[in-house]
Scaffold this motif. Structure first.
Motif, PDB file in Angstrom:
ATOM      1  N   LEU A 116       0.859  -1.179   0.000  1.00  0.00           N
ATOM      2  CA  LEU A 116       0.000   0.000   0.000  1.00  0.00           C
ATOM      3  C   LEU A 116       0.902   1.238   0.000  1.00  0.00           C
ATOM      4  CD1 LEU A 116      -3.065   0.664   0.162  1.00  0.00           C
ATOM      5  CD2 LEU A 116      -2.718   1.012   2.615  1.00  0.00           C
ATOM      6  N   THR A 117       0.783   2.051  -1.042  1.00  0.00           N
ATOM      7  CA  THR A 117       1.719   3.147  -1.260  1.00  0.00           C
ATOM      8  C   THR A 117       0.972   4.458  -1.448  1.00  0.00           C
ATOM      9  OG1 THR A 117       3.247   1.611  -2.351  1.00  0.00           O
ATOM     10  CG2 THR A 117       3.631   3.956  -2.720  1.00  0.00           C
ATOM     11  N   VAL A 118       1.537   5.522  -0.889  1.00  0.00           N
ATOM     12  CA  VAL A 118       0.947   6.853  -1.010  1.00  0.00           C
ATOM     13  C   VAL A 118       1.265   7.428  -2.391  1.00  0.00           C
ATOM     14  CG1 VAL A 118       0.940   9.218  -0.109  1.00  0.00           C
ATOM     15  CG2 VAL A 118       1.125   7.280   1.473  1.00  0.00           C
ATOM     16  N   ILE A 119       0.210   7.777  -3.152  1.00  0.00           N
ATOM     17  CA  ILE A 119       0.431   8.520  -4.399  1.00  0.00           C
ATOM     18  C   ILE A 119       0.801   9.954  -4.036  1.00  0.00           C
ATOM     19  CG2 ILE A 119      -0.650   9.424  -6.501  1.00  0.00           C
ATOM     20  CD1 ILE A 119      -2.421   6.970  -6.556  1.00  0.00           C
ATOM     21  N   SER A 120      -0.008  10.561  -3.204  1.00  0.00           N
ATOM     22  CA  SER A 120       0.333  11.887  -2.693  1.00  0.00           C
ATOM     23  C   SER A 120      -0.613  12.260  -1.563  1.00  0.00           C
ATOM     24  CB  SER A 120       0.244  12.953  -3.807  1.00  0.00           C
ATOM     25  OG  SER A 120      -1.084  13.126  -4.206  1.00  0.00           O
ATOM     26  N   PRO A 121      -0.115  13.092  -0.623  1.00  0.00           N
ATOM     27  CA  PRO A 121      -1.022  13.681   0.367  1.00  0.00           C
ATOM     28  C   PRO A 121      -1.704  14.880  -0.272  1.00  0.00           C
ATOM     29  CG  PRO A 121       1.222  14.414   0.763  1.00  0.00           C
ATOM     30  CD  PRO A 121       1.289  13.483  -0.413  1.00  0.00           C
ATOM     31  N   ILE A 122      -2.931  15.147   0.111  1.00  0.00           N
ATOM     32  CA  ILE A 122      -3.655  16.300  -0.415  1.00  0.00           C
ATOM     33  C   ILE A 122      -3.334  17.507   0.460  1.00  0.00           C
ATOM     34  CG2 ILE A 122      -5.956  17.233  -0.912  1.00  0.00           C
ATOM     35  CD1 ILE A 122      -6.876  14.289  -1.232  1.00  0.00           C
ATOM     36  N   GLU A 123      -3.121  18.644  -0.171  1.00  0.00           N
ATOM     37  CA  GLU A 123      -2.719  19.849   0.550  1.00  0.00           C
ATOM     38  C   GLU A 123      -3.684  20.214   1.669  1.00  0.00           C
ATOM     39  OE1 GLU A 123      -2.047  23.286  -1.804  1.00  0.00           O
ATOM     40  OE2 GLU A 123      -0.324  22.433  -2.844  1.00  0.00           O
ATOM     41  N   ASP A 124      -3.090  20.752   2.754  1.00  0.00           N
ATOM     42  CA  ASP A 124      -3.868  21.266   3.885  1.00  0.00           C
ATOM     43  C   ASP A 124      -4.795  20.223   4.488  1.00  0.00           C
ATOM     44  OD1 ASP A 124      -2.668  23.757   3.592  1.00  0.00           O
ATOM     45  OD2 ASP A 124      -4.197  24.450   2.200  1.00  0.00           O
ATOM     46  N   THR A 125      -4.305  19.003   4.616  1.00  0.00           N
ATOM     47  CA  THR A 125      -5.058  17.917   5.250  1.00  0.00           C
ATOM     48  C   THR A 125      -4.213  17.345   6.390  1.00  0.00           C
ATOM     49  OG1 THR A 125      -4.130  16.211   3.793  1.00  0.00           O
ATOM     50  CG2 THR A 125      -6.141  17.337   3.040  1.00  0.00           C
ATOM     51  N   PRO A 126      -4.807  16.517   7.254  1.00  0.00           N
ATOM     52  CA  PRO A 126      -4.015  15.914   8.335  1.00  0.00           C
ATOM     53  C   PRO A 126      -2.779  15.174   7.824  1.00  0.00           C
ATOM     54  CG  PRO A 126      -6.346  15.575   8.748  1.00  0.00           C
ATOM     55  CD  PRO A 126      -6.251  16.202   7.390  1.00  0.00           C
ATOM     56  N   ALA A 127      -2.900  14.451   6.703  1.00  0.00           N
ATOM     57  CA  ALA A 127      -1.751  13.708   6.168  1.00  0.00           C
ATOM     58  C   ALA A 127      -0.647  14.657   5.723  1.00  0.00           C
ATOM     59  CB  ALA A 127      -2.202  12.836   4.998  1.00  0.00           C
ATOM     60  N   PHE A 128      -1.018  15.729   5.047  1.00  0.00           N
ATOM     61  CA  PHE A 128      -0.045  16.713   4.552  1.00  0.00           C
ATOM     62  C   PHE A 128       0.677  17.373   5.727  1.00  0.00           C
ATOM     63  CE2 PHE A 128       1.201  20.910   3.018  1.00  0.00           C
ATOM     64  CZ  PHE A 128       1.782  20.614   1.788  1.00  0.00           C
ATOM     65  N   PRO A 178      10.588   1.228  10.137  1.00  0.00           N
ATOM     66  CA  PRO A 178       9.288   1.892  10.009  1.00  0.00           C
ATOM     67  C   PRO A 178       9.020   2.841  11.179  1.00  0.00           C
ATOM     68  CG  PRO A 178       9.083  -0.451   9.536  1.00  0.00           C
ATOM     69  CD  PRO A 178      10.463  -0.252  10.083  1.00  0.00           C
ATOM     70  N   LYS A 179       8.294   3.932  10.878  1.00  0.00           N
ATOM     71  CA  LYS A 179       7.932   4.910  11.901  1.00  0.00           C
ATOM     72  C   LYS A 179       6.420   5.049  11.964  1.00  0.00           C
ATOM     73  CE  LYS A 179      12.111   7.758  11.566  1.00  0.00           C
ATOM     74  NZ  LYS A 179      12.639   9.124  11.342  1.00  0.00           N
ATOM     75  N   GLU A 180       5.939   5.350  13.164  1.00  0.00           N
ATOM     76  CA  GLU A 180       4.508   5.531  13.354  1.00  0.00           C
ATOM     77  C   GLU A 180       4.141   7.011  13.253  1.00  0.00           C
ATOM     78  OE1 GLU A 180       3.280   3.785  17.020  1.00  0.00           O
ATOM     79  OE2 GLU A 180       3.352   1.718  16.236  1.00  0.00           O
ATOM     80  N   PHE A 181       3.066   7.282  12.534  1.00  0.00           N
ATOM     81  CA  PHE A 181       2.510   8.625  12.409  1.00  0.00           C
ATOM     82  C   PHE A 181       1.071   8.570  12.936  1.00  0.00           C
ATOM     83  CE2 PHE A 181       5.955   8.615   9.476  1.00  0.00           C
ATOM     84  CZ  PHE A 181       6.349   9.935   9.264  1.00  0.00           C
ATOM     85  N   THR A 182       0.786   9.345  13.944  1.00  0.00           N
ATOM     86  CA  THR A 182      -0.575   9.411  14.475  1.00  0.00           C
ATOM     87  C   THR A 182      -1.258  10.651  13.925  1.00  0.00           C
ATOM     88  OG1 THR A 182       0.024   8.224  16.495  1.00  0.00           O
ATOM     89  CG2 THR A 182      -2.006   9.514  16.538  1.00  0.00           C
ATOM     90  N   LEU A 183      -2.361  10.439  13.216  1.00  0.00           N
ATOM     91  CA  LEU A 183      -3.075  11.528  12.565  1.00  0.00           C
ATOM     92  C   LEU A 183      -4.473  11.667  13.157  1.00  0.00           C
ATOM     93  CD1 LEU A 183      -1.127  10.019  10.356  1.00  0.00           C
ATOM     94  CD2 LEU A 183      -2.245  11.541   8.751  1.00  0.00           C
ATOM     95  N   VAL A 184      -4.974  12.885  13.162  1.00  0.00           N
ATOM     96  CA  VAL A 184      -6.329  13.158  13.650  1.00  0.00           C
ATOM     97  C   VAL A 184      -7.230  13.397  12.441  1.00  0.00           C
ATOM     98  CG1 VAL A 184      -7.780  14.668  15.053  1.00  0.00           C
ATOM     99  CG2 VAL A 184      -5.423  14.179  15.768  1.00  0.00           C
ATOM    100  N   ARG A 185      -8.255  12.574  12.325  1.00  0.00           N
ATOM    101  CA  ARG A 185      -9.158  12.697  11.180  1.00  0.00           C
ATOM    102  C   ARG A 185      -9.859  14.054  11.171  1.00  0.00           C
ATOM    103  NH1 ARG A 185     -10.294   7.299  13.088  1.00  0.00           N
ATOM    104  NH2 ARG A 185      -9.694   5.687  11.580  1.00  0.00           N
ATOM    105  N   ASP A 186     -10.179  14.487   9.948  1.00  0.00           N
ATOM    106  CA  ASP A 186     -10.843  15.774   9.792  1.00  0.00           C
ATOM    107  C   ASP A 186     -11.777  15.709   8.585  1.00  0.00           C
ATOM    108  OD1 ASP A 186     -11.545  18.383  10.172  1.00  0.00           O
ATOM    109  OD2 ASP A 186      -9.542  19.221   9.872  1.00  0.00           O
ATOM    110  N   ILE A 187     -12.633  16.710   8.444  1.00  0.00           N
ATOM    111  CA  ILE A 187     -13.422  16.840   7.224  1.00  0.00           C
ATOM    112  C   ILE A 187     -12.506  17.465   6.179  1.00  0.00           C
ATOM    113  CG2 ILE A 187     -15.433  17.890   6.129  1.00  0.00           C
ATOM    114  CD1 ILE A 187     -16.063  15.720   8.183  1.00  0.00           C
ATOM    115  N   ILE A 188     -12.260  16.734   5.104  1.00  0.00           N
ATOM    116  CA  ILE A 188     -11.324  17.187   4.090  1.00  0.00           C
ATOM    117  C   ILE A 188     -12.062  18.056   3.080  1.00  0.00           C
ATOM    118  CG2 ILE A 188      -9.584  16.484   2.420  1.00  0.00           C
ATOM    119  CD1 ILE A 188      -9.068  15.543   5.319  1.00  0.00           C
TER     120      ILE A 188
END
Length: 442
Positions: A116-128, A178-188
């Motif tokens: 499972l691979t990231v194509i890209s994070p979307i700007e101004d989102t929790p992933a970005f 590998p590293k862990e990233f904890t993200l907080v979900r949001d309305i994108i």
């Protein structure tokens, strides 16, 4: 297998009918079966036999629809990374996605080399904001390993109510482990088009994703930029970096803004409906000002269509790094129970006949990503003003030169773009273009 009673036969007939209806509406599948003889019927009979055995003998009672959905998921997963089955809830969310508002983390994903691979994070989102990057491999979502997950399963696990947390285990080139990233979900809320004047006469347009209104938003952006700059532009930067794609028709319309005639993209597939050509129209074409298109490894699908068309028509200089290489077309097919089918039906080709599938678009000028850091440190060079008894400038410049020096720039580039090396290189190229043009006039 022989059924012992009429009820078993009814189940088999019901399932066979259901499968026929769910596969592209039934008509195509029926034609296929008739053309290929009894092999397809034998396969369907095998499927119904297994289903009947599971229904009768599995240790616990199972839901027939769940089994059917699982079978369809497995069937599509065996085709390619982009074909998938969407249950009703996922199909509904997919339709919302194209409108630019949805819940989750803001990551476009694919399966590459089984991971499972990231194509890209979307700007101004929790992933970005968390620092997720194109090319990152997602090994785990919470405690669930992703190796055996379909894309839709992975998306479902990453989505959730606003404010809830999800932990992704990421492997990236350069990581020791590998590293862990904890993200907080949001309305994108994805804003498709952003724009800014970088310097007098030089515009910047960023397309984050190709949505239903991207073409309309681009038209407004270009009109505003021209109005800000006295009615015309000296040059434009079109930023498609980390743009994961979107709607094919919007990619065609965006390219059409800058190309007056000729082919933009064409597709080739098995069915007649999947063989299409899209050409530019003369009306509404932008003036032939210099254009630089920025791409990177997160530029995929629709953004590659635009970059490839502008490159083939020699309408723009493509700058940045190699794009992702997603050259396939997915058709969304609604099914009878409000679920949906995302099926790869064609490959697309640039006007010159290039397929970018698994290759990507190669920039005309390769510029790696880098950070620009301002410094007040002196470089150690001696200048005229440092010499003892040097002549002072007594302000004897010609009036027109002095006026130029006193002029305050109207537009101030924001800090994010000021530190963006690729944008600055693109702007330098546009300014150099203008200088050379004026030199040739003289």
């Amino acid at each position: 297998m022989m059924f012992k009673n009429g009820r078993g036969k009814k189940i088999a007939l019901l399932v066979a009918s259901l499968m026929t209806l769910m596969m592209l509406g039934g008509v195509v599948v029926q034609k296929q079966c008739a053309a290929e003889g009894s092999n397809d019927y034998d396969s369907i009979e095998l499927f119904t036999d297994v289903l009947a055995i599971v229904k009768k003998s599995y240790v616990e009672e199972v839901d027939t629809k769940k089994l059917i959905y699982g079978a369809i998921n497995g069937m599509l997963a065996s085709l390619d990374p982009h074909s998938s089955f969407m249950p009703p809830d996922m199909y509904k969310e997919m339709r919302i996605d194209t409108k630019g508002s949805f819940g989750g983390l803001g990551i476009e994903i694919t399966i590459k080399d089984g991971l499972l691979t990231v194509i890209s994070p979307i700007e101004d989102t929790p992933a970005f904001r968390a620092g997720i990057k194109a090319g990152d491999q997602i090994l785990k979502i919470e405690d669930k390993f992703t190796k055996d997950l379909t894309i839709m399963d992975a998306v479902k696990r990453m989505r959730g109510p606003k404010g809830t947390k999800v932990t992704l285990t990421i492997m990236r080139e350069g990581f020791d482990k590998p590293k862990e990233f904890t993200l907080v979900r949001d309305i994108i809320q994805v804003k498709s088009v952003r724009y800014k004047t970088l310097d007098d006469g030089y515009g910047y347009v960023r397309i984050a994703q190709f949505q239903e209104k991207t073409d309309e938003d681009l038209s407004k952006a270009l009109a505003s930029l021209k109005q800000e700059n006295g009615g015309s532009l000296k040059g434009l930067i079109l930023d498609l970096r980390n743009d994961p794609g979107g709607l094919l028709d919007q990619a065609v319309k965006v390219a059409d803004h800058f190309i007056s005639d000729g082919l933009i993209v064409y597709t080739e597939g098995r069915e007649k409906d999947s063989r299409m050509q899209f050409s530019a129209r003369a009306s509404g074409t932008e003036p032939n000002y210099p254009l630089v298109v920025l791409i990177n490894s997160g530029s995929a699908s629709a953004s590659e269509i635009v970059a490839g068309a502008l490159q083939d028509h020699k309408r723009a200089v493509i700058m940045g790094t190699q794009s992702f290489g997603k050259g396939s077309v997915q058709t969304i097919i609604p099914l009878s129970d409000e679920s949906g089918l995302r099926l790869t039906t064609a490959l697309y080709y640039t006007p010159s006949g290039r397929s970018i599938q698994a290759k990507g678009i190669t920039p005309d000028i390769v510029v790696e990503r880098a950070e620009i850091q301002a410094t007040d440190r002196k470089e150690g060079h001696i200048r005229e003003k440092d010499l003892e008894n040097h002549f002072e400038n007594e302000g004897k410049d010609k009036p027109e030169n002095q006026a130029g020096k006193d002029k305050t720039p109207v537009h101030k580039i924001d800090e994010q773009l000021k530190g963006d090396y690729q944008v600055q290189r693109a702007l330098d190229l546009l300014k150099g273009w203008e200088i050379l043009k004026n030199i040739n006039k003289d």
